[in-house]
Design an enzyme around this catalytic site. Structure first.
Site, short mmCIF file in Angstrom:
data_model
loop_
_atom_site.label_atom_id
_atom_site.label_comp_id
_atom_site.label_asym_id
_atom_site.label_seq_id
_atom_site.Cartn_x
_atom_site.Cartn_y
_atom_site.Cartn_z
N ARG A 70 -12.06 -2.33 -10.74
CA ARG A 70 -10.99 -2.78 -9.85
C ARG A 70 -11.42 -4.03 -9.07
O ARG A 70 -10.64 -4.96 -8.88
CB ARG A 70 -10.57 -1.66 -8.89
CG ARG A 70 -9.33 -2.02 -8.06
CD ARG A 70 -8.77 -0.84 -7.32
NE ARG A 70 -9.73 -0.31 -6.36
CZ ARG A 70 -9.60 0.85 -5.73
NH1 ARG A 70 -8.54 1.62 -5.97
NH2 ARG A 70 -10.51 1.27 -4.88
N LYS A 73 -7.38 -5.40 -3.93
CA LYS A 73 -7.91 -4.81 -2.68
C LYS A 73 -8.50 -5.94 -1.84
O LYS A 73 -9.68 -6.24 -1.92
CB LYS A 73 -8.95 -3.74 -3.02
CG LYS A 73 -9.07 -2.66 -1.95
CD LYS A 73 -9.88 -1.49 -2.45
CE LYS A 73 -10.15 -0.49 -1.34
NZ LYS A 73 -8.98 0.34 -1.02
N GLU A 114 3.68 2.58 -0.80
CA GLU A 114 2.48 3.33 -0.44
C GLU A 114 2.30 3.38 1.06
O GLU A 114 3.07 2.81 1.83
CB GLU A 114 1.25 2.75 -1.14
CG GLU A 114 0.87 1.35 -0.70
CD GLU A 114 -0.50 0.95 -1.27
OE1 GLU A 114 -1.47 1.71 -1.08
OE2 GLU A 114 -0.59 -0.11 -1.90
C1 LIG Z 1 -8.25 1.41 -1.30
C2 LIG Z 1 -6.80 1.62 -1.11
C3 LIG Z 1 -6.14 2.78 -1.54
C4 LIG Z 1 -6.86 3.97 -2.12
O1 LIG Z 1 -7.52 3.73 -3.32
P1 LIG Z 1 -8.66 4.71 -3.81
O2 LIG Z 1 -9.19 4.09 -5.04
O3 LIG Z 1 -8.02 6.02 -4.09
O4 LIG Z 1 -9.66 4.79 -2.72
C5 LIG Z 1 -4.76 2.84 -1.39
N1 LIG Z 1 -4.06 1.83 -0.83
C6 LIG Z 1 -4.65 0.72 -0.39
C7 LIG Z 1 -3.83 -0.35 0.22
C8 LIG Z 1 -6.04 0.57 -0.51
O5 LIG Z 1 -6.63 -0.55 -0.06
#
Ligand SMILES: *Cc1c(COP(=O)(O)O)cnc(C)c1O
Length: 340
Positions: A81, A184, A220
């Site tokens: 990722r 991210k 989300e």
């Molecule tokens: C990191 C993150 C998540 C969760 O991702 P995981 O891989 O399950 O830790 C969800 N939403 C956002 C905006 C994130 O930055």
């Protein structure tokens, strides 16, 4: 090494541990990288990470099993990722083996800070990739810093498996339709600070963001993905190119189908159709699974299973996921990586 951690009462806060990893990218290649006790970064004032947000990060945890062993949950997915984040922001990619090796080095070097089995505490790892160098024009950086630091953590949302309430953001989006929502990156979080503060000031745990094009579908939570359990016992989680693809979410999709025998799918979750769901939750590495008591929309406060108790399916998913992460339940192939 034994460290007094007060493991039962850990929240989610920075703590400066003895060691972190750092590696520099220059002239087209990464150096070997090494552990360091220096917790301050040194970088050019003109670094693109500072001015134009050319940076990305990851979050994963090290778990202590009953036997005292240390293990990681799907760390290669985090590496991959971060590579996709790097591609979107024109940053140098960190190879998967380098990423996983760095994480393991940091866990081992700070081993005494991994909370004991049974406390629910873990060692949270924060890999960070930033574009640095003397560039004030809007260009990709010539140099990069990749660092991984760590801290012991407990629950991200107060109360752990106690349901908490969330509020829909209508005035602010975290990401644009074809922006960086799936990467991210800090920029998405910068955009979420005002709605996050507004939510906290009204005693909500966090914000639910809607799709930035129509504002009719759940995307989300600020730092976690959303899922719902329908009244027909289906696991449903939103599908959208501006959602951050949560590794926890993909793991739950798999577990719901293969371990709980449910139908599990990604699809639209209309904010006007919350009554479809018997239970709902937020999921992510930091949040693990956080049951959603209710969601405040424009005109109603919609309660799911209960305002005080976790629903039975959410609880089974939580037990399955954390059982695998802490080594009590057999993991699907490739999900667990030992730190030796
Ligand atoms: C990191 C993150 C998540 C969760 O991702 P995981 O891989 O399950 O830790 C969800 N939403 C956002 C905006 C994130 O930055």
């Amino acid at each position: 090494m034994t460290v007094n951690l007060d493991s039962e009462n850990l929240g989610f806060a920075y703590r400066k541990l003895p060691y972190r990893y750092i590696s520099h990218y220059k002239d087209g290649k990464w150096d070997a990288g090494a552990l360091t006790e220096e917790a301050t970064l040194h970088l050019s004032e003109a670094s693109p990470a500072l001015h134009y947000g050319q940076q990305g990060f990851e979050g994963l945890k090290a778990y202590r099993t009953k036997s005292g062993a240390l293990q990681l949950f799907r760390p290669r997915m985090n590496a991959e990722r971060l590579q996709r984040t790097a591609l979107r922001l024109m940053m140098a990619e960190v190879p998967t083996d380098k990423f996983v090796d760095a994480v393991k080095q940091v866990v081992k070097a700070n081993e005494g800070y991994v909370p004991p089995f049974g406390t629910g505490g873990t060692l949270y790892l924060r890999p960070l990739l930033i574009g640095v160098g003397d560039v004030i024009g809007v260009h990709a950086a010539p140099e990069y810093i990749f660092t991984v630091f760590a801290m012991p953590v407990g629950n991200y949302f107060k109360g752990g498996l106690t349901p908490t309430n969330f509020v829909v953001s209508y005035d602010y989006d975290r990401a644009a339709p074809h922006g960086t929502g799936a990467a991210k990156v800090g920029g998405n979080y910068a955009a979420s600070l005002i709605p996050g503060e507004l939510a906290h000031s009204r005693n909500f745990s966090d914000v639910i963001y809607l799709d930035p094009t129509t504002h009719t579908k759940i995307e989300e939570v600020g730092s976690a993905n959303f899922f719902g359990i329908t009244k027909d016992n289906e696991f449903v989680t939103p599908l959208s190119p501006s959602i951050l693809p949560s590794i926890t979410k993909y793991s739950l999709l798999w577990l719901a189908e293969h371990r709980l025998g449910m139908k599990a799918l990604e699809g639209d979750v209309k904010i006007s159709e919350l009554e479809r769901f018997a239970e709902a939750g937020a999921c992510g590495t930091a949040a693990v699974i956080s049951p959603i008591a209710g969601i405040q929309t424009k005109d109603e406060y919609h309660v799911f299973y209960s305002e005080t108790e976790v629903g039975p399916v959410t609880k089974r998913l939580y037990d399955e996921l954390t059982g695998i992460q802490f080594g009590d339940i057999e993991a699907p192939d490739g999900w667990i990586e030992k730190v030796e």
